[in-house]
Scaffold this active site. Structure first.
Site, PDB file in Angstrom:
ATOM      1  N   GLU A 157       0.145  -5.998  -6.048  1.00  0.00           N
ATOM      2  CA  GLU A 157       1.197  -5.826  -5.040  1.00  0.00           C
ATOM      3  C   GLU A 157       1.701  -4.386  -4.966  1.00  0.00           C
ATOM      4  O   GLU A 157       2.035  -3.880  -3.896  1.00  0.00           O
ATOM      5  CB  GLU A 157       2.383  -6.760  -5.314  1.00  0.00           C
ATOM      6  CG  GLU A 157       2.125  -8.215  -4.957  1.00  0.00           C
ATOM      7  CD  GLU A 157       1.626  -9.024  -6.142  1.00  0.00           C
ATOM      8  OE1 GLU A 157       1.295  -8.417  -7.192  1.00  0.00           O
ATOM      9  OE2 GLU A 157       1.574 -10.263  -6.027  1.00  0.00           O
ATOM     10  N   MET A 181       0.279  17.016 -17.630  1.00  0.00           N
ATOM     11  CA  MET A 181       1.574  17.640 -17.411  1.00  0.00           C
ATOM     12  C   MET A 181       2.489  17.450 -18.625  1.00  0.00           C
ATOM     13  O   MET A 181       3.193  18.374 -19.027  1.00  0.00           O
ATOM     14  CB  MET A 181       2.240  17.071 -16.147  1.00  0.00           C
ATOM     15  CG  MET A 181       3.519  17.794 -15.749  1.00  0.00           C
ATOM     16  SD  MET A 181       3.267  19.553 -15.470  1.00  0.00           S
ATOM     17  CE  MET A 181       3.057  19.587 -13.685  1.00  0.00           C
ATOM     18  N   LYS A 219      10.870 -19.850   1.708  1.00  0.00           N
ATOM     19  CA  LYS A 219       9.714 -20.606   2.182  1.00  0.00           C
ATOM     20  C   LYS A 219      10.096 -21.611   3.276  1.00  0.00           C
ATOM     21  O   LYS A 219       9.341 -21.807   4.230  1.00  0.00           O
ATOM     22  CB  LYS A 219       9.055 -21.329   1.010  1.00  0.00           C
ATOM     23  CG  LYS A 219       7.685 -21.862   1.359  1.00  0.00           C
ATOM     24  CD  LYS A 219       6.963 -22.390   0.132  1.00  0.00           C
ATOM     25  CE  LYS A 219       5.558 -22.839   0.510  1.00  0.00           C
ATOM     26  NZ  LYS A 219       4.846 -23.394  -0.654  1.00  0.00           N
ATOM     27  N   PHE A 279      10.804 -21.719  -9.881  1.00  0.00           N
ATOM     28  CA  PHE A 279       9.540 -21.058 -10.205  1.00  0.00           C
ATOM     29  C   PHE A 279       9.328 -19.857  -9.282  1.00  0.00           C
ATOM     30  O   PHE A 279       9.461 -19.968  -8.078  1.00  0.00           O
ATOM     31  CB  PHE A 279       8.376 -22.061 -10.060  1.00  0.00           C
ATOM     32  CG  PHE A 279       7.032 -21.424 -10.307  1.00  0.00           C
ATOM     33  CD1 PHE A 279       6.716 -20.914 -11.561  1.00  0.00           C
ATOM     34  CD2 PHE A 279       6.109 -21.301  -9.288  1.00  0.00           C
ATOM     35  CE1 PHE A 279       5.487 -20.304 -11.796  1.00  0.00           C
ATOM     36  CE2 PHE A 279       4.871 -20.702  -9.503  1.00  0.00           C
ATOM     37  CZ  PHE A 279       4.565 -20.198 -10.764  1.00  0.00           C
ATOM     38  N   GLN A 280       8.997 -18.737  -9.869  1.00  0.00           N
ATOM     39  CA  GLN A 280       8.804 -17.465  -9.155  1.00  0.00           C
ATOM     40  C   GLN A 280      10.023 -17.086  -8.316  1.00  0.00           C
ATOM     41  O   GLN A 280       9.895 -16.486  -7.254  1.00  0.00           O
ATOM     42  CB  GLN A 280       7.532 -17.501  -8.300  1.00  0.00           C
ATOM     43  CG  GLN A 280       6.279 -17.608  -9.160  1.00  0.00           C
ATOM     44  CD  GLN A 280       4.991 -17.279  -8.447  1.00  0.00           C
ATOM     45  OE1 GLN A 280       4.842 -17.523  -7.255  1.00  0.00           O
ATOM     46  NE2 GLN A 280       4.028 -16.719  -9.177  1.00  0.00           N
TER      47      GLN A 280
END
Lengths: 159, 563
Positions: free
Chosen positions: B50, B473, B162, B112-113
């Site tokens: 993602e 760096m 949802k 959930f999630q």
């Protein structure tokens, strides 16, 4: 190192969920101070009025105002200065019933207040005044052995 | 017409002329993905992480100037997107990111999630929405695109539960946005403009200091005209590279921590800083009390909170940069470039004393040489993306930029792993350009899985890994400031990048001579396939000049000698 100034800021926002956390998050995330914050819907509109009591040096205060403006749901930001505004805050103080009712009543009256309740064990005194005067009241009331103090934030409005 | 929330998303994206979106499906966005499956309006690119989807949308936006769009699922899908949002927010990149959320009935139950996406993203988005009902979705999507692309641009998150994506409601996509609380200012105050013009005319050592705002306002062409007209010298921030052509005589180069000697000296000696869409970042100013000590400051920015945030400003102008520049130009018609001849000569001299450079070598490849070589061969026809670290600074210093939006780089947040996915996005936006991603052996490993995306979507990004087996760096800072105690910066253990590329079905090259590099480069460009060119470069090369953190701009480390 810098000159800290106290400032009362009024913010008018769209009354939608999450606005309070946007404002609180802004202050927390950028390290600004909130002395107190009050918020309530403005009747018959879709807006809310926040009054924020804050402090900082000139630069910080300028940033606070600009950053508040930048929040999408914010309509207006007013920095209150000088005596161009009226500010009030309120305090409730719970005192033992054994203390002198008339003394407390007199004291409360001189700070724009009264005895709000007398119960079996406690007296509750209430005052409504400017922040500094409420502070003075809370000092003065000390000798009557307050059990509990609840103080509101400031509300302010331009003259 | 009644539509489900999911169909509304598709229709809205179509009405916003979105031609590609980047994303990753999951439980909470199943409804939306079902509609994506059914539609023909736009292409969906499936990234392999993602974070990469957001960077790709970001790269698309930076290269094209259009709003980038990405879609992720709830919970971990969203948290993976946070780095991408923060990267875009810090650099003011217009994006709309849609995230799924658990059904409204589950919000607040630790479902959930489930994660509080608007809560987490509040400090790293320009604005965000949790959609409560499908009926408000058309307005919210319209506002999201409007807010993302106007004023000071930035990413906007739209979190859709949802059940809302399944809910039916009337769909009328608004033609216009009406927001009482959000009205970005375009025109600069004419009185302020006049004062600024007087200051410019009377300044003996004026200096343009331009930042990313110039790109955001599409003001590059107008700015180039203004510079040609006035001959006032220019320093660019990292975000503004390419505002002027690299060979423009007025350009002193990048300023700041790894800026050119001439730029930093100019900033130290100027008597009038004309800041255009730049924000006085600490990597630019160095020690603040010494910054622009002799100068008055004109600051033009569309974001009022940018003005006066870091330094006190004498002439603040709030407005769209392009509009302000176009208003300034006629007022400066009678500007006499000859009045600053001495100043220009002085700066030219600085450039002669300490030009940008490096010690080339016959035996090893210098990273700067690689960048110059690519520039020499392809500068007119490429987009340059970078990751973060030494290679990024060398690219900013040594690539001969010719166009606006030619450099795509994570400036403010400095996000390693940004380069490859952003390059995929940039390539989707600029199909006729060659896209190079200059990266390091550290950065590339932070999103190398995107080689799969590039291969399957036929996105021919050429990743040039300037491989010094170090987290370069950080290694440089350890060498300079921590007595060479190289704590956890040795990356000698690393994959075989050729095999890694081949494992994904891409091309891999490993080169350690200049000839081989040129061969690999020409071959990669001809093949039009994604690839890694793993370039073995001098291990101990440093980025110079350097202003140590918190140091003053005129005290640069110009060369480093081993003690």
């Amino acid at each position: 190192m810098s000159n800290t100034i106290r400032r009362v800021i009024s913010v008018v926002t769209v009354n939608e969920h999450g606005v309070l956390s946007r404002i609180a998050g802004l202050f927390a995330g950028r390290g600004y101070n909130i002395e107190s914050l009050t918020v309530a819907p403005i009747p018959e509109t879709e807006y809310s009025h926040f009054t924020i009591d804050t402090e900082g040096d000139k630069k910080v205060l300028e940033q606070i105002v600009k950053q508040l403006h930048k929040l999408i749901p914010v309509l207006r930001v007013t920095e209150h200065a000088g005596d161009e505004y009226v500010e009030k805050e309120m305090a409730l103080v719970k005192l033992p019933i054994a203390e002198s009712l008339s003394d407390i009543d007199a004291l409360a009256r001189s700070y724009n207040g009264c005895i709000a309740n007398v119960g079996e064990d406690y007296i509750i005194a209430m005052v409504t005044d400017s922040s500094s005067r409420v502070r003075n009241f809370l000092k003065a009331i000390k000798k009557y052995n307050p059990k509990e103090i609840a103080r509101s934030g400031v509300v302010a409005i331009e003259r | 017409m009644e539509l489900t929330g999911s169909s509304m998303v598709i229709e809205a994206l179509n009405q916003e002329s979105v031609d590609v979106i980047f994303g990753y499906p999951g439980g909470a966005v199943l409804n939306i993905y079902d509609e994506i499956y059914k539609q023909n309006y736009f292409k969906h690119i499936l990234t392999r992480h993602e974070q990469a989807a957001i960077h790709a949308a970001d790269g698309y936006a930076r290269a094209s100037g259009k709003v980038g769009v990405a879609i992720v699922t709830s919970g971990p899908g969203f948290t993976n997107a946070v780095t991408g949002l923060a990267t875009a927010y810090t650099d003011s990149i217009p994006m709309v990111v849609i995230s799924g959320q658990v059904p409204t009935s589950l919000i607040g139950t630790d479902g959930f999630q489930e994660i509080d996406a608007v809560g987490i993203s509040r400090p790293c988005t320009k604005h965000n929405y949790l959609v409560r009902t499908a009926s408000e979705l058309p307005r919210i999507l319209k506002e999201a695109f409007y807010i993302a692309s106007t004023g000071r641009p930035g990413p906007v998150l739209v979190d859709i539960p949802k059940d809302v994506s399944a809910e039916l409601a009337e769909f009328n996509y608004p033609k216009e946005v009406h927001m009482a609380t959000y009205k970005p200012k375009i025109k600069g105050n004419p009185r302020q403009l006049k004062k600024a013009v007087e200051a410019i005319k009377s300044a003996e050592k004026p200096l343009f200091y331009v930042g990313g705002g110039l790109l955001a306002s599409d003001g590059v062409a107008s700015f180039r005209e203004l510079v040609a007209q006035t001959h006032i010298p220019v320093v660019e921030t990292l975000m503004a590279r390419g505002s002027l052509r690299h060979d423009d005589p007025s350009l002193l180069g990048m300023l700041g921590m790894h800026g050119t000697y001439a730029s930093n000296m100019a900033m130290s000696e100027t008597d009038l800083i004309i800041a255009l869409g730049a924000r006085f970042d600490d990597r630019v100013t160095g020690k603040l009390s010494e910054f622009g000590k002799n100068a008055e400051i004109i600051h033009v920015d569309v974001d009022p909170s940018s003005i006066g945030k870091i330094v006190d400003v004498d002439y603040p102008i709030v407005g769209d940069l392009r509009s302000v520049i176009e208003d300034l130009a006629p007022l400066l018609k009678d500007y006499e470039p000859s009045s600053i001849e001495e100043w220009i000569k002085r700066l030219e001299n600085y450039n002669k004393i300490h030009p940008l450079g490096y010690q080339d070598s016959k035996t090893t490849i210098k990273p700067q040489w690689v960048i110059e070589k690519v520039g020499q061969m392809y500068k007119e026809e490429c987009v340059v993306v970078t990751d973060v670290g030494q290679h990024q600074m060398w690219t900013a210093q040594f690539f001969p930029f010719v166009n606006k939006r030619q450099l795509v780089t994570s400036g403010g947040l400095g996000t390693m792993g940004f380069g490859f996915p952003a390059a995929i996005g940039a390539q989707k936006a600029m199909q006729d350009k060659i896209v190079f991603n200059f990266t390091g052996d550290g950065s590339i490993q932070m999103n190398s899985q995107e080689m799969m995306t590039a291969v399957i979507e036929k996105v021919p990004v050429i990743n040039i890994i300037l491989n010094n087996n170090y987290l370069g760096m950080v290694r440089q800072w350890q060498t300079f400031f921590y007595e060479d105690r190289l704590s956890e910066t040795n990356l000698e253990a690393q994959p075989d990048f050729v095999k890694l590329a081949e494992a994904y079905g891409a091309i891999g090259y490993r080169v350690d001579t200049k000839e081989d590099f040129e061969k690999a480069l020409t071959d990669a460009v001809a093949k039009k396939m994604p690839c890694f060119i793993d370039v073995v470069v001098d291990r101990d090369e440093n980025v110079l000049p350097m202003v140590p953190a918190g140091g003053t701009l005129y005290n640069m480390i110009l060369e480093y000698k081993d003690q």
